[in-house]
Write a protein that holds these residues in place. Structure first.
Motif, PDB file in Angstrom:
ATOM      1  N   ALA A   1      -8.779   7.975 -10.409  1.00 57.56           N
ATOM      2  CA  ALA A   1      -7.381   7.726 -10.752  1.00 57.56           C
ATOM      3  C   ALA A   1      -7.209   7.133 -12.145  1.00 57.56           C
ATOM      4  N   ASN A   2      -8.179   6.406 -12.631  1.00 58.36           N
ATOM      5  CA  ASN A   2      -8.057   5.732 -13.927  1.00 58.36           C
ATOM      6  C   ASN A   2      -9.012   6.288 -14.975  1.00 58.36           C
TER       7      ASN A   2
ATOM      8  N   TYR B   1       0.852  -1.189   0.000  1.00 55.28           N
ATOM      9  CA  TYR B   1       0.000   0.000   0.000  1.00 55.28           C
ATOM     10  C   TYR B   1       0.887   1.239   0.000  1.00 55.28           C
TER      11      TYR B   1
ATOM     12  N   PRO C   1      -7.853   2.447  -5.628  1.00 58.52           N
ATOM     13  CA  PRO C   1      -7.471   3.701  -6.297  1.00 58.52           C
ATOM     14  C   PRO C   1      -8.124   4.922  -5.667  1.00 58.52           C
ATOM     15  N   GLU C   2      -7.480   6.041  -5.827  1.00 58.35           N
ATOM     16  CA  GLU C   2      -8.100   7.311  -5.459  1.00 58.35           C
ATOM     17  C   GLU C   2      -9.224   7.609  -6.452  1.00 58.35           C
ATOM     18  N   LEU C   3     -10.116   8.494  -6.060  1.00 54.89           N
ATOM     19  CA  LEU C   3     -11.251   8.829  -6.903  1.00 54.89           C
ATOM     20  C   LEU C   3     -10.786   9.320  -8.272  1.00 54.89           C
TER      21      LEU C   3
END
Length: 403
Positions: free
Chosen positions: A376-377, A345, A372-374
């Motif tokens: 991120a992809n 992590y 993932p962060e909000l």
């Protein structure tokens, strides 16, 4: 018979009690033909469960009504060459073999995966274990009260160590319900393989909760009478919690007391207690529950749990500790069973998380990745969908997307 998604699928239920056989019950609900393999002498012990002290009583056997439905009972003595040969012939015609036998029993009866795939290489071999297939406790006998409810820490978290009721713990129903949905999804995929069509599948928290509570609910539907709470004295002292000298709490479960209670008495160096008229039968133990409970507690508080642990194994006594959360997360058997898994992590090094409880031999799971962060992809995914960077920027600016 009405056809279902699994019609034409042949399932051998070579298990006992609930957890393994219940999965075959679900398959039978969807049309699978299920063969229940039972001992000629008395059948599956689950048939006898409602006769134990402290269980609901009804005219019909609620336990068997619930889990034995839709099945074809085949009584075979698997210790005999003829009985084993009959089962092997059935295995040759089957699609699925479900068992929750302990590893040593599978070896004894030549029912391991390697034994059965030699006669049917298309067989799905489904083995439910109490504590996993590796580790010091892998071969211990288990019930859901021991391995699922007590050893997992759920019992302590919900009731408290003194038995005081508490609120539900986070996700206590969500994760089992997720497994029900997983099963529904797999049924949908299987149906698509057969029909070429997609389908709507689903479950609900309520339906999953009813399935989890189905033993009492089924008994209630059949008009069963339930035992009244008996205050501080357990209705059945052979299925109750006790405290050791070092103040550790554990759960004792004996569902076959005719064979198990004498071993318990022998462990206490008091074999005569097993034939004492006060304790020799289910009825007598129920009538004298207070006396028996007091005797057992006085015995258990004479030693530390670590001493009882080795004696329980020596005398084949079914039990489980009631650990605190810090004890659960440090339980080496959890790791041996694959219940916990490590992940890297960012910013926190290597941590552990809870693994999903489904394993397929020869197919490793992907290594867990950090959540993932909000958004991120968002960009990379939208690009694969032929969006330009300008279009993506515009969507993010207008809060149609985030990234």
């Amino acid at each position: 018979m009405q056809k279902g998604i699994l019609s034409g699928i042949r399932v051998i239920d070579c298990g006992t009690y609930i957890a393994g056989p219940a999965s075959a019950t679900v398959m039978s609900d969807f049309g699978a033909e299920v063969f229940k393999i039972e001992r000629p002498d008395g059948g599956d012990l689950w048939r006898l469960f409602p006769h134990l002290p402290g269980t609901a009583k009804s005219e019909l056997n609620w336990a068997w009504v619930l889990t034995g439905r839709n099945k074809k009972s085949v009584a075979l003595d698997l210790a005999s060459p003829e009985g084993y040969e009959a089962l092997v012939r059935l295995v040759k015609t089957a699609d699925v073999f479900v068992t929750n036998y302990q590893a040593q029993l599978l070896t004894k009866f030549h029912l391991n995966w390697d034994d059965l795939r030699a006669v049917n290489d298309r067989l799905i071999f489904a083995h439910l274990t109490g504590y996993g297939e590796k580790g010091d406790d892998a071969d211990l006998p288990a019930f859901d009260a021991l391995a699922y409810w007590a050893r997992s820490g759920l019992m302590t978290g919900v009731t408290g160590r003194d038995g005081t009721p508490s609120g539900p713990r986070p996700g206590i129903g969500d994760h089992p319900t997720a497994m029900a949905l997983f099963g529904a999804i797999m049924l949908g995929l299987y149906n698509r393989e057969r029909t070429g069509r997609g389908s709507k599948v689903g479950t609900s928290l309520m339906a999953s909760g009813a399935w989890a509570h189905s033993c009492d609910l089924q008994a209630q539907m059949l008009g069963a009478t339930f035992p009244k709470p008996a205050g501080p004295t357990p209705i059945n002292p052979l299925s109750a919690g006790y405290i050791t000298r070092d103040a550790k709490v554990f759960l004792l479960v004996q569902l076959d007391p005719d064979h198990e209670f004498p071993r318990l008495c022998k462990m206490f160096d008091a074999p005569e207690m097993a034939t004492d008229p006060m304790f020799a039968t289910d009825a007598a133990r129920t009538e004298h529950a207070a006396e028996l409970s007091a005797i057992l507690q006085s015995q258990f508080e004479s030693k530390d749990l670590s001493e009882w642990r080795s004696m329980f194994r020596q005398y084949d006594i079914k039990w489980a500790p009631l650990p605190l959360l810090e004890e659960v997360v440090n339980d080496p058997q959890m790791r041996a069973a694959g219940a916990f898994v490590q992940l890297d992590y960012p910013g926190h090094g290597t941590i552990e998380t809870i693994n999903s409880p489904v394993f397929v031999e020869g197919s490793d799971k992907r290594k867990p990745e950090a959540a993932p962060e909000l958004g991120a992809n968002t960009r990379e995914v939208l690009r694969t969908l032929a969006y330009t960077d300008a279009a993506i920027d515009d969507m993010i600016k207008r809060r149609i997307a985030a990234g």
